[in-house]
Each structure stands twice: as structure tokens, then as C-alpha cells.
Motif scaffolding. Structure first.
Motif, PDB file in Angstrom:
ATOM      1  N   GLY A   1       0.818  -1.200   0.000  1.00  0.00           N
ATOM      2  CA  GLY A   1       0.000   0.000   0.000  1.00  0.00           C
ATOM      3  C   GLY A   1       0.851   1.249   0.000  1.00  0.00           C
ATOM      4  O   GLY A   1       2.086   1.186   0.023  1.00  0.00           O
ATOM      5  N   HIS A   2       0.215   2.395   0.010  1.00  0.00           N
ATOM      6  CA  HIS A   2       0.936   3.665  -0.057  1.00  0.00           C
ATOM      7  C   HIS A   2       1.791   3.918   1.184  1.00  0.00           C
ATOM      8  O   HIS A   2       2.792   4.625   1.112  1.00  0.00           O
ATOM      9  N   ASP A   3       1.392   3.335   2.329  1.00  0.00           N
ATOM     10  CA  ASP A   3       2.165   3.551   3.552  1.00  0.00           C
ATOM     11  C   ASP A   3       2.801   2.266   4.076  1.00  0.00           C
ATOM     12  O   ASP A   3       3.290   2.221   5.206  1.00  0.00           O
TER      13      ASP A   3
ATOM     14  N   THR B   1       1.492  -0.410   5.162  1.00  0.00           N
ATOM     15  CA  THR B   1       0.837  -0.999   6.325  1.00  0.00           C
ATOM     16  C   THR B   1      -0.300  -1.936   5.940  1.00  0.00           C
ATOM     17  O   THR B   1      -0.849  -2.619   6.809  1.00  0.00           O
ATOM     18  N   ARG B   2      -0.669  -1.971   4.666  1.00  0.00           N
ATOM     19  CA  ARG B   2      -1.786  -2.812   4.246  1.00  0.00           C
ATOM     20  C   ARG B   2      -1.325  -4.249   4.085  1.00  0.00           C
ATOM     21  O   ARG B   2      -0.360  -4.540   3.388  1.00  0.00           O
ATOM     22  N   GLN B   3      -2.017  -5.144   4.761  1.00  0.00           N
ATOM     23  CA  GLN B   3      -1.645  -6.548   4.748  1.00  0.00           C
ATOM     24  C   GLN B   3      -2.181  -7.223   3.488  1.00  0.00           C
ATOM     25  O   GLN B   3      -3.332  -7.016   3.095  1.00  0.00           O
ATOM     26  N   GLY B   4      -1.344  -8.011   2.860  1.00  0.00           N
ATOM     27  CA  GLY B   4      -1.766  -8.721   1.667  1.00  0.00           C
ATOM     28  C   GLY B   4      -2.785  -9.801   1.976  1.00  0.00           C
ATOM     29  O   GLY B   4      -3.006 -10.174   3.136  1.00  0.00           O
ATOM     30  N   LEU B   5      -3.385 -10.333   0.927  1.00  0.00           N
ATOM     31  CA  LEU B   5      -4.415 -11.360   1.080  1.00  0.00           C
ATOM     32  C   LEU B   5      -3.813 -12.749   1.211  1.00  0.00           C
ATOM     33  O   LEU B   5      -4.323 -13.585   1.962  1.00  0.00           O
ATOM     34  N   ARG B   6      -2.706 -12.999   0.491  1.00  0.00           N
ATOM     35  CA  ARG B   6      -2.164 -14.355   0.412  1.00  0.00           C
ATOM     36  C   ARG B   6      -0.657 -14.356   0.656  1.00  0.00           C
ATOM     37  O   ARG B   6       0.014 -13.339   0.496  1.00  0.00           O
ATOM     38  N   ALA B   7      -0.146 -15.522   1.015  1.00  0.00           N
ATOM     39  CA  ALA B   7       1.287 -15.689   1.191  1.00  0.00           C
ATOM     40  C   ALA B   7       2.003 -15.424  -0.131  1.00  0.00           C
ATOM     41  O   ALA B   7       1.490 -15.753  -1.206  1.00  0.00           O
ATOM     42  N   VAL B   8       3.168 -14.831  -0.052  1.00  0.00           N
ATOM     43  CA  VAL B   8       3.934 -14.493  -1.255  1.00  0.00           C
ATOM     44  C   VAL B   8       4.517 -15.766  -1.868  1.00  0.00           C
ATOM     45  O   VAL B   8       5.258 -16.494  -1.205  1.00  0.00           O
ATOM     46  N   PRO B   9       4.216 -16.061  -3.119  1.00  0.00           N
ATOM     47  CA  PRO B   9       4.786 -17.251  -3.752  1.00  0.00           C
ATOM     48  C   PRO B   9       6.202 -16.980  -4.251  1.00  0.00           C
ATOM     49  O   PRO B   9       6.604 -15.829  -4.444  1.00  0.00           O
ATOM     50  N   THR B  10       6.939 -18.042  -4.456  1.00  0.00           N
ATOM     51  CA  THR B  10       8.263 -17.895  -5.054  1.00  0.00           C
ATOM     52  C   THR B  10       8.143 -17.604  -6.545  1.00  0.00           C
ATOM     53  O   THR B  10       7.176 -18.001  -7.189  1.00  0.00           O
ATOM     54  N   LEU B  11       9.131 -16.897  -7.089  1.00  0.00           N
ATOM     55  CA  LEU B  11       9.185 -16.667  -8.534  1.00  0.00           C
ATOM     56  C   LEU B  11      10.123 -17.645  -9.233  1.00  0.00           C
ATOM     57  O   LEU B  11      10.336 -17.532 -10.442  1.00  0.00           O
ATOM     58  N   THR B  12      10.678 -18.580  -8.486  1.00  0.00           N
ATOM     59  CA  THR B  12      11.580 -19.552  -9.106  1.00  0.00           C
ATOM     60  C   THR B  12      10.790 -20.670  -9.780  1.00  0.00           C
ATOM     61  O   THR B  12       9.665 -20.980  -9.406  1.00  0.00           O
ATOM     62  N   TYR B  13      11.406 -21.236 -10.780  1.00  0.00           N
ATOM     63  CA  TYR B  13      10.895 -22.416 -11.480  1.00  0.00           C
ATOM     64  C   TYR B  13       9.531 -22.183 -12.124  1.00  0.00           C
ATOM     65  O   TYR B  13       8.656 -23.037 -12.100  1.00  0.00           O
ATOM     66  N   LEU B  14       9.356 -21.020 -12.715  1.00  0.00           N
ATOM     67  CA  LEU B  14       8.117 -20.727 -13.438  1.00  0.00           C
ATOM     68  C   LEU B  14       8.293 -20.839 -14.949  1.00  0.00           C
ATOM     69  O   LEU B  14       7.309 -20.725 -15.694  1.00  0.00           O
ATOM     70  N   GLU B  15       9.520 -21.061 -15.403  1.00  0.00           N
ATOM     71  CA  GLU B  15       9.780 -20.994 -16.835  1.00  0.00           C
ATOM     72  C   GLU B  15       9.110 -22.130 -17.603  1.00  0.00           C
ATOM     73  O   GLU B  15       8.912 -22.035 -18.819  1.00  0.00           O
TER      74      GLU B  15
ATOM     75  N   PHE C   1       0.010  -2.988  -9.634  1.00  0.00           N
ATOM     76  CA  PHE C   1      -1.167  -2.125  -9.532  1.00  0.00           C
ATOM     77  C   PHE C   1      -2.139  -2.550  -8.428  1.00  0.00           C
ATOM     78  O   PHE C   1      -3.216  -1.967  -8.302  1.00  0.00           O
ATOM     79  N   ASP C   2      -1.765  -3.538  -7.650  1.00  0.00           N
ATOM     80  CA  ASP C   2      -2.623  -3.986  -6.544  1.00  0.00           C
ATOM     81  C   ASP C   2      -2.514  -2.990  -5.387  1.00  0.00           C
ATOM     82  O   ASP C   2      -1.414  -2.720  -4.906  1.00  0.00           O
ATOM     83  N   PRO C   3      -3.638  -2.426  -4.903  1.00  0.00           N
ATOM     84  CA  PRO C   3      -3.570  -1.427  -3.826  1.00  0.00           C
ATOM     85  C   PRO C   3      -3.015  -1.962  -2.522  1.00  0.00           C
ATOM     86  O   PRO C   3      -2.565  -1.188  -1.677  1.00  0.00           O
ATOM     87  N   GLN C   4      -3.013  -3.283  -2.350  1.00  0.00           N
ATOM     88  CA  GLN C   4      -2.450  -3.867  -1.143  1.00  0.00           C
ATOM     89  C   GLN C   4      -0.980  -4.240  -1.300  1.00  0.00           C
ATOM     90  O   GLN C   4      -0.345  -4.636  -0.324  1.00  0.00           O
ATOM     91  N   GLU C   5      -0.471  -4.103  -2.510  1.00  0.00           N
ATOM     92  CA  GLU C   5       0.919  -4.480  -2.751  1.00  0.00           C
ATOM     93  C   GLU C   5       1.726  -3.243  -3.174  1.00  0.00           C
ATOM     94  O   GLU C   5       1.913  -2.335  -2.374  1.00  0.00           O
ATOM     95  N   MET C   6       2.150  -3.155  -4.413  1.00  0.00           N
ATOM     96  CA  MET C   6       2.960  -2.006  -4.808  1.00  0.00           C
ATOM     97  C   MET C   6       2.129  -0.735  -4.972  1.00  0.00           C
ATOM     98  O   MET C   6       2.684   0.371  -4.950  1.00  0.00           O
ATOM     99  N   ALA C   7       0.828  -0.896  -5.106  1.00  0.00           N
ATOM    100  CA  ALA C   7      -0.114   0.234  -5.064  1.00  0.00           C
ATOM    101  C   ALA C   7       0.257   1.358  -6.017  1.00  0.00           C
ATOM    102  O   ALA C   7       0.125   2.535  -5.698  1.00  0.00           O
ATOM    103  N   SER C   8       0.709   0.996  -7.201  1.00  0.00           N
ATOM    104  CA  SER C   8       1.082   2.011  -8.172  1.00  0.00           C
ATOM    105  C   SER C   8      -0.115   2.352  -9.054  1.00  0.00           C
ATOM    106  O   SER C   8      -1.214   1.824  -8.901  1.00  0.00           O
ATOM    107  N   SER C   9       0.119   3.260  -9.967  1.00  0.00           N
ATOM    108  CA  SER C   9      -0.895   3.657 -10.941  1.00  0.00           C
ATOM    109  C   SER C   9      -0.223   3.774 -12.296  1.00  0.00           C
ATOM    110  O   SER C   9       1.016   3.854 -12.393  1.00  0.00           O
ATOM    111  N   ARG C  10      -1.023   3.807 -13.310  1.00  0.00           N
ATOM    112  CA  ARG C  10      -0.477   3.966 -14.661  1.00  0.00           C
ATOM    113  C   ARG C  10       0.322   5.260 -14.765  1.00  0.00           C
ATOM    114  O   ARG C  10       1.412   5.277 -15.351  1.00  0.00           O
TER     115      ARG C  10
END
Length: 389
Positions: free
Chosen positions: A44-46, A48-62, A130-139
Motif C-alpha cells: 500500500g501507499h504507507d 501498512t496494508r496486509q496482503g491477502l495471500r502468502a507471497v509465492p516464489t518466482l523460481t521455477y516458473l519458466e 497495480f494492486d492497492p495492497q501491494e505495490m499500489a502504483s498507478s499507470r
């Protein structure tokens, strides 16, 4: 392009707070999983906003296929035949040593995120951005940064002159660069664990690890390999320790999550709230993807809601969910076990009660003893990759 993607991956200025990047939640030192002890990330912008789910790994997605609903067959990731439309047929039992028995099951499989809603790494990169609970960015924030970032000149050189005139194309090229970074940097798919060395005949397992490996594959014991295949593929490719499929396991409700303070809220996985296209398809509600078990021994939150904090707790869940649910789920003031307390009753028939060890009933002997669970945990430790350079 991959080098530009690496810079974008680490750029905190792309976020709404200016303090969060992709790398903040996907740390190279943590095998591109979360670096801390939190169950879910805060954003979130500050921040402090808690995400909905556990963060998955980005490994082995290829090698992960796109999302489909099709046969329970590692050789086929295509959609089901037209005649297969409608409610799924009764589920045949599944085990690592009898894949033919379940090959006719029609199952959701593939895709990225816990609910498979993205098919490409580019789509995945845009989700948290663009998720408001995560990086909370905008276009507007992202395009402003892309116009003046240290990597902008290189990105425009690679994207071509049209990107300088088209914000949509520039954004697409930036997300493409992030995906190229994930594909080209070997740290995202090193296959450097001791288990890989053992498969190649370059290492030996300890007695406990060897026992754990056998229990992991035994259909009458752990039966873990039914959903986390641990043998090389037909082409000799190293195993990914996931069949890419979705399961409803009935994990307990994580009451430490802010979103769960609302008793009416339920995370239904394939049915939402983050995936809108399958809302109302009740036969898939409560299902979440089967994650890879590579590097699982280094994680601090397990299952989609992060309800378990150790592998010991995970193995206890598999062992006691059906024979002694009071050891897994909360008990109310009247002594009633609140089994499957994180999935509304209309969807509880989706929960796997067919595949071992979930085929047991109260009073049955546990599939795994304390010692056997410890041995499986020892084996899971062999799946940890060497630290990335």
C-alpha cells in the motif's frame, strides 16, 4: 532487455509508496520468495496494508503451462474435449505410482499466482504493481518513472522508436523486460539442490533423507509425489516438484489476517476474489495451485493464507486433518471441531477426501508417525538450492 528488466525489478520508484519493488517481496537471497518472517507481505501507499495471500516464489516458473481445465495427465496441458463440459466426474484416487487411475479426472491446472489468473510472466508482473495492497502504483506513476529512469534510454533503444510515442507499448516493453530477466537469470531456475545432485549420481542422501524420500513416494504413507512429482520428465528435464494442478485441501482459517476479521469473507481461490472470470463456478471454489516444493524448507509461511509457519505443522495437517481434526482446527465453546472453517459449507464437497492420506477417518491409524514426518522434512531439506551468486 533482461538487464533492463533487472533494473525495473529492483526499482522502488515504480510503486505508489516509492519504497517497494518486486525485489522487496521476491528476494534473491530467499530464492525469490519473501525475505522476512511475515505470513503475508505488507504494502500500500504507507506499507501498512496486509496482503491477502502468502507471497509465492518466482523460481521455477519458466516451464509452467498456461491455465486450462483438462485431463489429469502430465503429458497433456490442453483444454478438455467438448463432451467433457459440465460438472466434473467422480474423482479417481491419485498416487505417484498409479497415474493411470486419475488420468481421466478433469482438473484445473497451470497459470500463475495462487489462483492461476495470469498465463505469462508479463501478466504476473503487472498484478502486484497495480494492486492497492501491494505495490499500489498507478499507470501515471509507472509511465512517469519509465520516462525518466536510469534504464529508460536502453529500454527505448531496445523497444524501438514507436515505444517513445506509445505509453501502452512502453509499459508492455517494461513488463516484457521483467519477464526476460526471470527467464534469462539462472538464479530463477538453478536446479542446484543436493536432490538434483543426487538424481545425477553426484551426491548421497543421509539415512533420514533416504527414508523421507521413500515415504514421500509411498502411496500408503505420505503420497506427496502424487501432486509433487519428484522424478525427471520424459525428456529428462529435472522435476519441478509440482503437477501444476489445483486442490481444495481445507486449510484452517488464518485468523491473524486482517481480511479474515470479517466473518463473511472467504478466499475462494479459483472463484475469487482476485480472479473474477470463474466466479459462480462452484465446483472449483476453494481450490488453489499446488506450489513447487523446491526451496520449501527455507520458507516461513505455508498454504495460500500462510496459516502454517513450519513444515512440521504442514505434515501434521496432512496426517491428522481427517483422523483427529481437533489437532488441526479450532474447537468452539461447545467442544465442536470447526473443521474446514475457511470454506463455506456449499463448497466443502470440493475438498479432497480421496487421495491418500486424506482417505482416512476418525479412529484410523495415522498415515505417518512422528518419526516418519521428521524424515520427510529431512528429505524436503535436500530440495534447497545453493545460494545464488
Amino acid at each position: 532487455m533482461a538487464l533492463a528488466g533487472r533494473a525495473i525489478f529492483h526499482d522502488q520508484a515504480l510503486s505508489g509508496s516509492g519504497r517497494l519493488s518486486c525485489a522487496s517481496c521476491h528476494d534473491r537471497a530467499a530464492h525469490y520468495g519473501p525475505p522476512g518472517q511475515d505470513m503475508v507481505a505488507r504494502g500500500g501507499h504507507d506499507l501498512t496494508r496486509q496482503g491477502l495471500r502468502a507471497v509465492p516464489t518466482l523460481t521455477y516458473l519458466e516451464r509452467r503451462p498456461g491455465f486450462s481445465i483438462g485431463p489429469d495427465d502430465a503429458e497433456s496441458e490442453g483444454p478438455p474435449p467438448a463432451a467433457a463440459a459440465g460438472p466434473p466426474a467422480p474423482h479417481a484416487a491419485k498416487s505417484a505410482q498409479n497415474v493411470a487411475a486419475s488420468a481421466t479426472n478433469l482438473v484445473p491446472q497451470g497459470g500463475l499466482f495462487w489462483d492461476g489468473r495470469a498465463d505469462t510472466l508479463q501478466q504476473q508482473a503487472s498484478g502486484p504493481l497495480f494492486d492497492p495492497q501491494e505495490m499500489a502504483s498507478s499507470r501515471a506513476i509507472v509511465l512517469s518513472r519509465l520516462a525518466h529512469a536510469p534504464y529508460t534510454r536502453v529500454l527505448l533503444q531496445l523497444a524501438g522508436p514507436a515505444a517513445a510515442q506509445s505509453p501502452d507499448l512502453l509499459l508492455a516493453e517494461a513488463l516484457f523486460a521483467v519477464s526476460r530477466y526471470q527467464i534469462e537469470d539462472p538464479a530463477f531456475h538453478p536446479y542446484s539442490s543436493r536432490f538434483d545432485a543426487w538424481l545425477e549420481g553426484r551426491a548421497r542422501l543421509t539415512p533420514a533423507e533416504r527414508r523421507g524420500y521413500l515415504l514421500f513416494n509411498d502411496p500408503a504413507k505420505g503420497n506427496c509425489a502424487a501432486c509433487h512429482p519428484d522424478r525427471p520428465g520424459p525428456d529428462g528435464a529435472p522435476p519441478l516438484l509440482t503437477d501444476h494442478q489445483f486442490e481444495a485441501l481445507g486449510a484452517p482459517r488464518n485468523r491473524a489476517l486482517a481480511v479474515n476479521r470479517d466473518a463473511a469473507f472467504h478466499d475462494l481461490g479459483l472463484c475469487g476474489p482476485q480472479r473474477p472470470d470463474m466466479t459462480g463456478q462452484a465446483m472449483w471454489c476453494g481450490m488453489f495451485t499446488t506450489p513447487t516444493l523446491r526451496n520449501t524448507a527455507t520458507r516461513h509461511a505455508f498454504f495460500h493464507n500462510g496459516v502454517f509457519r513450519t513444515l512440521d505443522q504442514v505434515l501434521a495437517f496432512y496426517t491428522f486433518r481427517d483422523i483427529a481434526p481437533q489437532r488441526v482446527y479450532p474447537v468452539d465453546a461447545k467442544g465442536h471441531v470447526l473443521k474446514y472453517d475457511d470454506l463455506p459449507q456449499p463448497y466443502q464437497s470440493n475438498i479432497d477426501t480421496t487421495d491418500a492420506p486424506f482417505d482416512r477417518h476418525p479412529g484410523d491409524a495415522p498415515a505417518l508417525t512422528d518419526r516418519e514426518r521428521q524424515d520427510i522434512v529431512a528429505f524436503l531439506g535436500t530440495l534447497t538450492d545453493r545460494p545464488a551468486r
